[in-house]
Structures are given as C-alpha cells and as structure tokens.
Scaffold this motif. Sequence first.
Motif, PDB file in Angstrom:
ATOM      1  N   ASN A  56     -14.199  16.054  -5.760  1.00  0.00           N
ATOM      2  CA  ASN A  56     -15.498  16.013  -6.433  1.00  0.00           C
ATOM      3  C   ASN A  56     -15.762  14.569  -6.845  1.00  0.00           C
ATOM      4  O   ASN A  56     -15.109  14.038  -7.747  1.00  0.00           O
ATOM      5  CB  ASN A  56     -15.485  16.935  -7.655  1.00  0.00           C
ATOM      6  CG  ASN A  56     -16.851  17.037  -8.318  1.00  0.00           C
ATOM      7  OD1 ASN A  56     -17.708  16.171  -8.154  1.00  0.00           O
ATOM      8  ND2 ASN A  56     -17.062  18.101  -9.082  1.00  0.00           N
ATOM      9  N   ALA A  57     -16.715  13.921  -6.194  1.00  0.00           N
ATOM     10  CA  ALA A  57     -16.983  12.503  -6.431  1.00  0.00           C
ATOM     11  C   ALA A  57     -17.459  12.224  -7.850  1.00  0.00           C
ATOM     12  O   ALA A  57     -17.359  11.090  -8.330  1.00  0.00           O
ATOM     13  CB  ALA A  57     -18.021  11.999  -5.428  1.00  0.00           C
ATOM     14  N   GLU A  58     -17.958  13.247  -8.547  1.00  0.00           N
ATOM     15  CA  GLU A  58     -18.457  13.037  -9.904  1.00  0.00           C
ATOM     16  C   GLU A  58     -17.332  12.868 -10.920  1.00  0.00           C
ATOM     17  O   GLU A  58     -17.522  12.228 -11.956  1.00  0.00           O
ATOM     18  CB  GLU A  58     -19.355  14.208 -10.310  1.00  0.00           C
ATOM     19  CG  GLU A  58     -20.636  14.310  -9.480  1.00  0.00           C
ATOM     20  CD  GLU A  58     -21.522  15.453  -9.938  1.00  0.00           C
ATOM     21  OE1 GLU A  58     -21.111  16.172 -10.879  1.00  0.00           O
ATOM     22  OE2 GLU A  58     -22.611  15.624  -9.368  1.00  0.00           O
ATOM     23  N   ILE A  59     -16.168  13.436 -10.638  1.00  0.00           N
ATOM     24  CA  ILE A  59     -15.079  13.381 -11.620  1.00  0.00           C
ATOM     25  C   ILE A  59     -13.804  12.770 -11.048  1.00  0.00           C
ATOM     26  O   ILE A  59     -12.814  12.630 -11.765  1.00  0.00           O
ATOM     27  CB  ILE A  59     -14.773  14.785 -12.186  1.00  0.00           C
ATOM     28  CG1 ILE A  59     -14.413  15.753 -11.049  1.00  0.00           C
ATOM     29  CG2 ILE A  59     -15.950  15.308 -12.989  1.00  0.00           C
ATOM     30  CD1 ILE A  59     -14.000  17.126 -11.536  1.00  0.00           C
ATOM     31  N   ILE A  62     -11.274   7.783  -5.507  1.00  0.00           N
ATOM     32  CA  ILE A  62     -10.146   7.477  -4.628  1.00  0.00           C
ATOM     33  C   ILE A  62     -10.387   6.132  -3.958  1.00  0.00           C
ATOM     34  O   ILE A  62     -11.453   5.893  -3.382  1.00  0.00           O
ATOM     35  CB  ILE A  62      -9.964   8.580  -3.561  1.00  0.00           C
ATOM     36  CG1 ILE A  62      -9.630   9.914  -4.251  1.00  0.00           C
ATOM     37  CG2 ILE A  62      -8.868   8.208  -2.571  1.00  0.00           C
ATOM     38  CD1 ILE A  62      -9.475  11.071  -3.294  1.00  0.00           C
ATOM     39  N   LYS A  63      -9.362   5.268  -4.029  1.00  0.00           N
ATOM     40  CA  LYS A  63      -9.461   3.946  -3.413  1.00  0.00           C
ATOM     41  C   LYS A  63      -8.181   3.628  -2.650  1.00  0.00           C
ATOM     42  O   LYS A  63      -7.094   4.039  -3.047  1.00  0.00           O
ATOM     43  CB  LYS A  63      -9.711   2.866  -4.471  1.00  0.00           C
ATOM     44  CG  LYS A  63     -11.081   2.942  -5.130  1.00  0.00           C
ATOM     45  CD  LYS A  63     -11.298   1.778  -6.088  1.00  0.00           C
ATOM     46  CE  LYS A  63     -12.695   1.817  -6.694  1.00  0.00           C
ATOM     47  NZ  LYS A  63     -12.929   0.663  -7.600  1.00  0.00           N
ATOM     48  N   VAL A  64      -8.340   2.898  -1.557  1.00  0.00           N
ATOM     49  CA  VAL A  64      -7.207   2.367  -0.797  1.00  0.00           C
ATOM     50  C   VAL A  64      -7.348   0.858  -0.780  1.00  0.00           C
ATOM     51  O   VAL A  64      -8.393   0.328  -0.382  1.00  0.00           O
ATOM     52  CB  VAL A  64      -7.176   2.932   0.638  1.00  0.00           C
ATOM     53  CG1 VAL A  64      -6.117   2.210   1.468  1.00  0.00           C
ATOM     54  CG2 VAL A  64      -6.891   4.425   0.613  1.00  0.00           C
ATOM     55  N   ASN A  65      -6.300   0.180  -1.244  1.00  0.00           N
ATOM     56  CA  ASN A  65      -6.346  -1.287  -1.378  1.00  0.00           C
ATOM     57  C   ASN A  65      -7.572  -1.731  -2.175  1.00  0.00           C
ATOM     58  O   ASN A  65      -8.266  -2.692  -1.820  1.00  0.00           O
ATOM     59  CB  ASN A  65      -6.331  -1.957  -0.004  1.00  0.00           C
ATOM     60  CG  ASN A  65      -5.017  -1.745   0.725  1.00  0.00           C
ATOM     61  OD1 ASN A  65      -3.981  -1.526   0.106  1.00  0.00           O
ATOM     62  ND2 ASN A  65      -5.055  -1.796   2.047  1.00  0.00           N
ATOM     63  N   SER A  92      -1.978   0.514  -0.631  1.00  0.00           N
ATOM     64  CA  SER A  92      -1.872   1.148  -1.944  1.00  0.00           C
ATOM     65  C   SER A  92      -2.989   2.175  -2.105  1.00  0.00           C
ATOM     66  O   SER A  92      -4.151   1.897  -1.813  1.00  0.00           O
ATOM     67  CB  SER A  92      -1.955   0.103  -3.059  1.00  0.00           C
ATOM     68  OG  SER A  92      -3.203  -0.571  -3.018  1.00  0.00           O
ATOM     69  N   LEU A  93      -2.617   3.352  -2.555  1.00  0.00           N
ATOM     70  CA  LEU A  93      -3.576   4.434  -2.795  1.00  0.00           C
ATOM     71  C   LEU A  93      -3.672   4.685  -4.292  1.00  0.00           C
ATOM     72  O   LEU A  93      -2.654   4.813  -4.975  1.00  0.00           O
ATOM     73  CB  LEU A  93      -3.122   5.710  -2.083  1.00  0.00           C
ATOM     74  CG  LEU A  93      -3.885   7.003  -2.430  1.00  0.00           C
ATOM     75  CD1 LEU A  93      -5.335   6.911  -1.980  1.00  0.00           C
ATOM     76  CD2 LEU A  93      -3.198   8.207  -1.808  1.00  0.00           C
ATOM     77  N   LYS A  94      -4.905   4.757  -4.800  1.00  0.00           N
ATOM     78  CA  LYS A  94      -5.133   5.043  -6.215  1.00  0.00           C
ATOM     79  C   LYS A  94      -6.080   6.227  -6.327  1.00  0.00           C
ATOM     80  O   LYS A  94      -7.190   6.203  -5.793  1.00  0.00           O
ATOM     81  CB  LYS A  94      -5.721   3.823  -6.929  1.00  0.00           C
ATOM     82  CG  LYS A  94      -5.864   4.000  -8.441  1.00  0.00           C
ATOM     83  CD  LYS A  94      -6.377   2.721  -9.086  1.00  0.00           C
ATOM     84  CE  LYS A  94      -6.471   2.854 -10.598  1.00  0.00           C
ATOM     85  NZ  LYS A  94      -6.989   1.608 -11.227  1.00  0.00           N
TER      86      LYS A  94
END
Length: 237
Positions: A56-59, A62-65, A92-94
């Motif tokens: 759910n993009a609202e809550i 997700i980012k990579v590098n 790196s995954l966050k």
Amino acid sequence: MLKFKKIFILSQLILILLFISCEDSANQEPVQIKEFEYLGYEFLDNKIVIYTKNYNAEIQNIKVNSSTYSAIIQEENYSEMTFDNKGNNKASLKIELEDSVVSKLLVNPKTEFTQRNINNVFDIKINETVFIEETSTTLTLIDVGEDSRCPDPKDNNPTTSNPGTCIHKPKTLIHIKISSPKYSQFDEFFYKEQLSDYNFFYGGNNFSIIEISPEILELNRLIPKNDYSVTMLSKVN
C-alpha cells in the motif's frame, strides 16, 4: 399550537434518523489493513525486481539504493516493483512500514553463491548457500543436530533375547532456509530418517534430502559441525 406540533414531529424525525445512523455505524465492521509481506527479489539485466504482497503506497515506502521504483505491476494483492541497477551485484533495500523500518542487503546470487543445477544431486555444508538458477532458488543449510543415526540401521531386532544395535528410529534434525521470488521464505526444522529420503516442495522445486554425511561409525559418535554435509536433489515440479 399547530406550529409547535410540527416542530415536535420534526424533532422526533431527526432523533429517529440520528438513531438509525448511529446503529448503522456501530454495525459496520472496521476496515482491516492486510499485512504487508516481502516476497523476495531478482537481479535482472540492469534491473532489480522486488516482489511483495499487500503493498500500500499510502502507508509503505520501498527503496533500492535510496531510489524509488521506475515501474510497478500490481495484480490483486501482489506487486512487482522494478528498480534501475547499473550492473552492480549488491544493493541495499529499505522497507518503511507503519511502525518499523526493515533494511536488507541484496546480492546477485549468480555471482555471490555456489551454483547448482536442477535435476542434479548436490552436497551442501552448514552455513553454505547455493543457488539453483532454473528456479531462481537460494538455499542455505543452517544446522544439523540431534544425530541419532546407527552404524547399521537395519540391525533393529526388538526382542530382548537377541536385541539389535539400533532398536530406536535413527534420524537427524535439519534446519534449512530457502528463498524463491514470489514465495514466502521457507525456514523450517525437520527430521530426516536414516533409512528414507525426506521430500518436500517449495518455490517450484521438489526437494529430496537423500543422505547425511559423514557416516556414523559408532553409536553416539560426536561429529564436529564443520564435518557435516547434506546430499540433496532438486527437481522441477
């Protein structure tokens, strides 16, 4: 008098409507937010694909590098997010959730792990990770323990007059972790009996645990952890 009667009737109608509205609100079930689940990743040509369930993009973020995705495909509860990657074999995954932040190091299994082929028998040692490219499966042997194998497991005569040397059920406890894109991670303990294979399915693979090495040369022999290896076979479902 008529005016007051109209006001009274109108006020009663308002109270009735308010009562019905409150009753409907009380009967409505609260909206449930489905639990987010991370389902692995794949390194492709200059791309990294992240698979999730209930994104759910609202809550969630997700980012990579430190970059957001360049494309996303969503079907029902599943999402595939594509991130640009300039040929690096690590990233790196966050994952930012409502109440926590998860960070992971992503590595290209084709370059970082030992390669194994589908439909071929292979050996794996404790803390070793192998990669099966045909099914994009990464497998790690975490531990081997509770080894109760016998030198001769068929010498199992239970009679008291002539008892065998292996009257118990010889087996070994194995802990394995397996990951395949689009699947929840497999992280299980199970017993492999000495006289039979242990079979299970995960991520498009039919796995068989065939043998534990080294052999038990005497009962209650203590084997160093580093000496253990497990012989396995993976077949396509």
